[in-house]
Design an enzyme around this catalytic site. Sequence first.
Site, PDB file in Angstrom:
ATOM      1  N   PRO A 274      71.076  53.108  13.209  1.00  0.00           N
ATOM      2  CA  PRO A 274      71.511  53.161  14.641  1.00  0.00           C
ATOM      3  C   PRO A 274      72.957  53.231  15.064  1.00  0.00           C
ATOM      4  O   PRO A 274      73.628  52.406  14.412  1.00  0.00           O
ATOM      5  CB  PRO A 274      70.890  51.712  15.224  1.00  0.00           C
ATOM      6  CG  PRO A 274      70.625  50.988  13.826  1.00  0.00           C
ATOM      7  CD  PRO A 274      70.784  51.814  12.900  1.00  0.00           C
ATOM      8  N   GLY A 275      73.225  53.844  16.077  1.00  0.00           N
ATOM      9  CA  GLY A 275      74.835  53.806  16.494  1.00  0.00           C
ATOM     10  C   GLY A 275      74.812  53.273  17.890  1.00  0.00           C
ATOM     11  O   GLY A 275      75.149  52.200  18.374  1.00  0.00           O
ATOM     12  N   ARG A 276      74.246  54.157  18.981  1.00  0.00           N
ATOM     13  CA  ARG A 276      74.355  53.892  20.335  1.00  0.00           C
ATOM     14  C   ARG A 276      73.456  52.788  20.731  1.00  0.00           C
ATOM     15  O   ARG A 276      74.254  51.887  21.670  1.00  0.00           O
ATOM     16  CB  ARG A 276      73.650  55.010  21.126  1.00  0.00           C
ATOM     17  CG  ARG A 276      73.820  55.005  22.663  1.00  0.00           C
ATOM     18  CD  ARG A 276      72.963  56.053  23.163  1.00  0.00           C
ATOM     19  NE  ARG A 276      73.032  57.438  22.374  1.00  0.00           N
ATOM     20  CZ  ARG A 276      73.729  58.434  23.035  1.00  0.00           C
ATOM     21  NH1 ARG A 276      74.555  58.292  23.824  1.00  0.00           N
ATOM     22  NH2 ARG A 276      73.912  59.608  22.193  1.00  0.00           N
ATOM     23  N   CYS A 341      94.263  67.682  33.957  1.00  0.00           N
ATOM     24  CA  CYS A 341      94.198  68.796  34.864  1.00  0.00           C
ATOM     25  C   CYS A 341      93.022  69.975  34.287  1.00  0.00           C
ATOM     26  O   CYS A 341      93.136  70.894  33.810  1.00  0.00           O
ATOM     27  CB  CYS A 341      95.707  69.549  34.336  1.00  0.00           C
ATOM     28  SG  CYS A 341      96.876  68.667  35.160  1.00  0.00           S
ATOM     29  N   GLU A 342      91.935  69.537  34.811  1.00  0.00           N
ATOM     30  CA  GLU A 342      90.554  70.160  34.670  1.00  0.00           C
ATOM     31  C   GLU A 342      89.795  69.661  35.732  1.00  0.00           C
ATOM     32  O   GLU A 342      89.611  68.472  35.784  1.00  0.00           O
ATOM     33  CB  GLU A 342      89.938  70.068  33.163  1.00  0.00           C
ATOM     34  CG  GLU A 342      90.971  70.181  32.095  1.00  0.00           C
ATOM     35  CD  GLU A 342      90.090  71.114  30.924  1.00  0.00           C
ATOM     36  OE1 GLU A 342      88.981  71.413  31.262  1.00  0.00           O
ATOM     37  OE2 GLU A 342      90.620  71.329  29.979  1.00  0.00           O
TER      38      GLU A 342
HETATM   39  N1  LLP Z   1      72.863  59.246  11.822  1.00  0.00           N
HETATM   40  C1  LLP Z   1      73.183  60.420  11.854  1.00  0.00           C
HETATM   41  C2  LLP Z   1      73.159  61.240  10.913  1.00  0.00           C
HETATM   42  C3  LLP Z   1      73.602  61.002  13.073  1.00  0.00           C
HETATM   43  O1  LLP Z   1      74.269  62.266  13.010  1.00  0.00           O
HETATM   44  C4  LLP Z   1      73.940  60.132  14.337  1.00  0.00           C
HETATM   45  C5  LLP Z   1      74.500  60.861  15.505  1.00  0.00           C
HETATM   46  C6  LLP Z   1      73.472  58.894  14.012  1.00  0.00           C
HETATM   47  C7  LLP Z   1      72.848  58.399  12.927  1.00  0.00           C
HETATM   48  C8  LLP Z   1      73.477  57.699  15.361  1.00  0.00           C
HETATM   49  O2  LLP Z   1      72.875  58.113  16.143  1.00  0.00           O
HETATM   50  P1  LLP Z   1      72.534  57.236  17.405  1.00  0.00           P
HETATM   51  O3  LLP Z   1      71.914  55.997  16.915  1.00  0.00           O
HETATM   52  O4  LLP Z   1      73.874  56.821  18.186  1.00  0.00           O
HETATM   53  O5  LLP Z   1      71.953  58.138  18.654  1.00  0.00           O
HETATM   54  N2  LLP Z   1      78.456  62.290  21.074  1.00  0.00           N
HETATM   55  C9  LLP Z   1      77.137  62.088  21.660  1.00  0.00           C
HETATM   56  C10 LLP Z   1      76.220  61.593  20.325  1.00  0.00           C
HETATM   57  C11 LLP Z   1      76.237  62.380  19.245  1.00  0.00           C
HETATM   58  C12 LLP Z   1      75.312  61.652  17.970  1.00  0.00           C
HETATM   59  C13 LLP Z   1      75.540  62.344  16.720  1.00  0.00           C
HETATM   60  N3  LLP Z   1      74.808  61.855  15.767  1.00  0.00           N
HETATM   61  C14 LLP Z   1      76.907  61.405  22.916  1.00  0.00           C
HETATM   62  O6  LLP Z   1      77.787  60.856  23.330  1.00  0.00           O
HETATM   63  O7  LLP Z   1      75.822  60.955  23.558  1.00  0.00           O
END
Ligand code: LLP
Length: 414
Positions: A274-276, A341-342
Amino acid sequence: MHHFHYREGELCCEDVGIRAIAEEVGTPFYLYSRATLTRHFRAFDEAFAGTPHLLCYSAKANSGMAVIKTLADLGCGLDIVSGGELYRGLAAGVTPQKIVYSGVGKTAGEIDFALTKGILQFNVESFDELAVIDARARELGKTAPVALRVNPDVDPKTHPYISTGLKKNKFGIAKEYALDFYRKAASLGNIKPTGVTFHIGSQITQTGPFVEAVQSMAPIVAALRESGLSIQYLDVGGGLGISYDNEAPPLPGEYAAAIRQAMAGIDLTVIAEPGRAIVGNAGILVTRVLYEKEGPAKKFLVVDAGMNDLLRPSIYGAYHAVWPVRKTEGEITADVVGPICESGDFLAKDRKMAAARPGDLLAVMSAGAYGMSMSSNYNSRPRAAEIMVSENRFVVVRQRETYEDLVRGESAFS
Ligand code: LLP
């Protein structure tokens, strides 16, 4: 759940008033709540209790050392996609044996770095990459632990830019080739197959797509066992969504329960990335209103943070709530725009929000994930400071960049 709340009309992070921070460090800045990070990690960890598991926080969401260190101290591992993230993870004290390395384009140099440090697993995305990992491991006298990243062809029902598990996406290897991959892997002298993995997308707000993806791994795991190959890990990637507006994504407990249920018959150690869901609602972006501008068509609030600080609204049309740092009377509808500037430089569009005037501070909510980590120096803007709060204390965990930082490493052509 997060620890940003009003006390007598003033927005606070845990027990610290945000206005006081702004007065001391200037704006814009990212602000993180340590208690929220801790709480989110624990919610995931408890959700998987009873199932052998390892949480590998996805560093790309927010690769700040303070964030990674907070999680590492709780026992969290790391999901990385570059040598830079590996460097940050190690510097923040993450155990190499808790690091998984994903991504379609690992270079030989990055692979060497990870092999030398002894990471837990390479999540491999192509046959070409497998051959390079084997060659590098031979050269270094190591055995590389690998998982195949399977592309399960599951629709995560999210924004197309952050869908990754469909046939048409560049990620992973189609299910049909999975057994070939493991046979190949097992035949290579310096590769040890250790797992199977998928990551189908991000900001996923239902359990169905995860269940479908896990279920599609079962025949692969069974076929591997039949052919005498055993693996240890099922890495289910990241992707659990958060509430930015009025979405109601599954709670970590519901997510974990769905995964566990879908795993019936797959007795592997779960890795989740998990990231987000860990950091998204643990951080905000604080900005100050510079100017107010009433156009013939709409009202603009020009603030001192722009798309270089928070890119998500511009590229995904993403919604981030905007709260006043000091509660005001009345409501306005405005575009909250930056100095870049966009025309794509906006933080909120046609937004009904609390009245705000030049000099007021605004909090752009749910900006902890993919905020600072996607920021840039576009328009030669120094990147924002980052602050972390724990209870009644705040610490500048990353200094605001200076103009000297902007030109560091550059020289005139001569
Ligand atoms: N594992 C892999 C292999 C990934 O590619 C990603 C995210 C994660 C884990 C974590 O995913 P999460 O739990 O954060 O959903 N920039 C975009 C999100 C791109 C996510 C890319 N991969 C945004 O701001 O919504």
